[in-house]
Design a protein around this motif. Sequence first.
Motif, PDB file in Angstrom:
ATOM      1  N   MET A  49       0.821  -1.214   0.000  1.00  0.00           N
ATOM      2  CA  MET A  49       0.000   0.000   0.000  1.00  0.00           C
ATOM      3  C   MET A  49       0.853   1.262   0.000  1.00  0.00           C
ATOM      4  O   MET A  49       0.326   2.360   0.113  1.00  0.00           O
ATOM      5  N   LYS A  50       2.167   1.117  -0.122  1.00  0.00           N
ATOM      6  CA  LYS A  50       3.058   2.270  -0.016  1.00  0.00           C
ATOM      7  C   LYS A  50       3.250   2.972  -1.352  1.00  0.00           C
ATOM      8  O   LYS A  50       3.206   2.363  -2.410  1.00  0.00           O
ATOM      9  N   GLY A  51       3.521   4.263  -1.273  1.00  0.00           N
ATOM     10  CA  GLY A  51       3.997   5.006  -2.418  1.00  0.00           C
ATOM     11  C   GLY A  51       5.513   5.091  -2.374  1.00  0.00           C
ATOM     12  O   GLY A  51       6.138   4.755  -1.366  1.00  0.00           O
ATOM     13  N   GLY A  52       6.120   5.513  -3.486  1.00  0.00           N
ATOM     14  CA  GLY A  52       7.568   5.664  -3.513  1.00  0.00           C
ATOM     15  C   GLY A  52       8.322   4.411  -3.901  1.00  0.00           C
ATOM     16  O   GLY A  52       9.535   4.331  -3.702  1.00  0.00           O
ATOM     17  N   VAL A  53       7.631   3.418  -4.468  1.00  0.00           N
ATOM     18  CA  VAL A  53       8.285   2.184  -4.888  1.00  0.00           C
ATOM     19  C   VAL A  53       8.639   2.295  -6.367  1.00  0.00           C
ATOM     20  O   VAL A  53       7.805   2.670  -7.194  1.00  0.00           O
ATOM     21  N   ARG A  92      14.474   5.874 -18.525  1.00  0.00           N
ATOM     22  CA  ARG A  92      13.087   6.123 -18.131  1.00  0.00           C
ATOM     23  C   ARG A  92      12.829   5.448 -16.802  1.00  0.00           C
ATOM     24  O   ARG A  92      13.479   4.454 -16.462  1.00  0.00           O
ATOM     25  N   ALA A  93      11.863   5.984 -16.073  1.00  0.00           N
ATOM     26  CA  ALA A  93      11.530   5.397 -14.772  1.00  0.00           C
ATOM     27  C   ALA A  93      10.045   5.526 -14.511  1.00  0.00           C
ATOM     28  O   ALA A  93       9.388   6.452 -15.004  1.00  0.00           O
ATOM     29  N   GLU A  94       9.530   4.562 -13.743  1.00  0.00           N
ATOM     30  CA  GLU A  94       8.145   4.613 -13.275  1.00  0.00           C
ATOM     31  C   GLU A  94       8.152   4.375 -11.775  1.00  0.00           C
ATOM     32  O   GLU A  94       8.737   3.401 -11.298  1.00  0.00           O
ATOM     33  N   VAL A  95       7.524   5.287 -11.039  1.00  0.00           N
ATOM     34  CA  VAL A  95       7.483   5.206  -9.579  1.00  0.00           C
ATOM     35  C   VAL A  95       6.025   5.194  -9.137  1.00  0.00           C
ATOM     36  O   VAL A  95       5.209   5.992  -9.622  1.00  0.00           O
ATOM     37  N   LEU A  96       5.691   4.295  -8.219  1.00  0.00           N
ATOM     38  CA  LEU A  96       4.334   4.222  -7.688  1.00  0.00           C
ATOM     39  C   LEU A  96       4.111   5.352  -6.681  1.00  0.00           C
ATOM     40  O   LEU A  96       4.951   5.588  -5.813  1.00  0.00           O
ATOM     41  N   LEU A  97       2.973   6.041  -6.790  1.00  0.00           N
ATOM     42  CA  LEU A  97       2.572   7.010  -5.781  1.00  0.00           C
ATOM     43  C   LEU A  97       1.508   6.348  -4.917  1.00  0.00           C
ATOM     44  O   LEU A  97       1.639   5.173  -4.586  1.00  0.00           O
ATOM     45  N   ASN A  98       0.461   7.066  -4.513  1.00  0.00           N
ATOM     46  CA  ASN A  98      -0.588   6.390  -3.762  1.00  0.00           C
ATOM     47  C   ASN A  98      -1.228   5.349  -4.678  1.00  0.00           C
ATOM     48  O   ASN A  98      -1.273   5.522  -5.902  1.00  0.00           O
ATOM     49  N   LEU A 103       3.760   7.631 -11.490  1.00  0.00           N
ATOM     50  CA  LEU A 103       4.588   8.745 -11.942  1.00  0.00           C
ATOM     51  C   LEU A 103       5.623   8.195 -12.902  1.00  0.00           C
ATOM     52  O   LEU A 103       6.370   7.260 -12.556  1.00  0.00           O
ATOM     53  N   ARG A 104       5.692   8.773 -14.108  1.00  0.00           N
ATOM     54  CA  ARG A 104       6.668   8.319 -15.114  1.00  0.00           C
ATOM     55  C   ARG A 104       7.606   9.473 -15.446  1.00  0.00           C
ATOM     56  O   ARG A 104       7.163  10.610 -15.643  1.00  0.00           O
ATOM     57  N   LEU A 105       8.895   9.160 -15.522  1.00  0.00           N
ATOM     58  CA  LEU A 105       9.932  10.169 -15.738  1.00  0.00           C
ATOM     59  C   LEU A 105      10.700   9.837 -17.004  1.00  0.00           C
ATOM     60  O   LEU A 105      11.095   8.682 -17.220  1.00  0.00           O
ATOM     61  N   SER A 106      10.957  10.851 -17.821  1.00  0.00           N
ATOM     62  CA  SER A 106      11.716  10.648 -19.053  1.00  0.00           C
ATOM     63  C   SER A 106      13.205  10.840 -18.795  1.00  0.00           C
ATOM     64  O   SER A 106      13.627  11.252 -17.707  1.00  0.00           O
TER      65      SER A 106
END
Length: 538
Positions: A49-53, A92-98, A103-106
């Motif tokens: 259930m965490k964000g930031g993964v 590229r990166a994808e990070v889980l929020l809530n 969140l996707r970063l180029s």
Amino acid sequence: MRSRTQTLAAVLIPFLLATASAGQQPQQQKQPKQPTPQITTIPVEGFNMKGGVVNVAEGDVAAELGGVPVRRLAPKDELTAGDAVRVGGGGRAEVLLNPGAYLRLSGGTEAAFLDLSRENSKVKITGGSAIVEVLEIPDISLTFGPSVPDEVLGVIYPPVTVVTPQGEFVLVRGGVYRVDAGADGACDFRVFKGMAFVAGNKVREGTRVVVSNGTPAVSKFDREAGDAFDGWSRERASLLVKSNKSLKNTEWSRQLRRNRRNYFELKDDERPAVAKEQLTVSALTGLVAIAEDASVFREDESEWVPLEQESSLEFGDRVRTGVEGRAELLPYANCKLHLSGDAELEYLERPDGGTAVRLLKGSAIVTSKLEGHDRALLTLVAHQTRFEILREGTYRLNVLPDGRAELLVYEGKVRADGAEIKKGKRAVFQEAGSNVSSIGNRSLDGFEVWSRHRAAALSISDAWMAYFLRVFRRERAYYGGVWFFDEAAGAYTFVPGVWDFRSPYGGQYSTKFRGSSYPNVRRPLFHMQQPWFGPGVH
């Protein structure tokens, strides 16, 4: 909004018709009673259930702490508030929020994670491009009626705040959002689907806002056009939907389909804090619900120290926030006080033992459900003026750069300098006296949007809906959903709870962990440790 009487009728009429039809059938031999299925607690391995993964890390993706590279990032790595991520060119990166927000970063993007709590995601983009995908709830009107109030959506979709060199971009709906921060300092905000607030503008789908030197330029754009980063984000969304659908073959999904009374028992680290915030009794004042880059100075200490969430303020304490910080304080159980960035206040005691707040810098917004009955329950002080809050309502107090005090009364009534300031009025106080005028059509900044969404359960007038929203926040995982790590895909995907969810790009998240299709706030099928509803409720 559909009334509870209509909803009850919609449930009872089919039941009565079925009963009447059954009564016309010939009497049949009584069938032996079937044994009641046993309730099983399903193992919870793989749920989160965490964000930031970190979900995807392609190419050179590294974490930074204080500007110093720490490590290369890989899927399943966990970030904490204060961490930063730098994506190298071509990466590229994808990070889980809530849960429910990606969140996707180029390549060439720098991002700092200011807050990763489930109710208060906040990310800073200093350069490069970022896309946020927030999953949609397509059938939300089945619960709240065809016209869903903004206050409700503000709780259902917890706002995601994106901080940029040109201000804040606050996302308040399911949808797809893109932010490009250029080397020249200009920022390009685009809403492909959904709704957001930026630079005082409510931005709907198909609209972009380019902000340079604080000046916004609003225009339309072609939502079908895009670059390789847009294409990659769409591909990721499609893969995540497919990953969710494949989970129907997992053992836990089979167990749920065999017996809907089975349930998960997960530990929700954030749930106790939400419960404490909502169940605070009036004797415990000054509870700190949120502390973003905030510090406190106490009379018995010699320096400012970090303000901790779930701590309590004492009379005489001073609180200040950083430029990109915010704080939520509870002077009383049914009263929220929000402090903007770059602000400072003193937490004081009134002569009658109540609470007074002296605003020294910045802005504060108070949302109160306390009914004064012509007796002040909370006092705000600024520019040597005392503002006695007399009724429940929503109030904003600003200390302007020139030292003047500005009060906006959105709802309620205030007494100041012997005069009353009522709903819809703006009052400015200075040495020469005060000036009262109408608020009129005023643009909302990111702080006010965030405050309204945080206080939705207090400000909404419908008592039942306010009750449900408070329950929803406590049981967000049960109604909303959680992350699940799909071993075959090598990444997390979203698994809905009670409500249906879909990607704004297209595609339904069809594999769920729930026992029914419609919410019932009194019978949760998703159990938590220390359940608010009481042990043994199924």
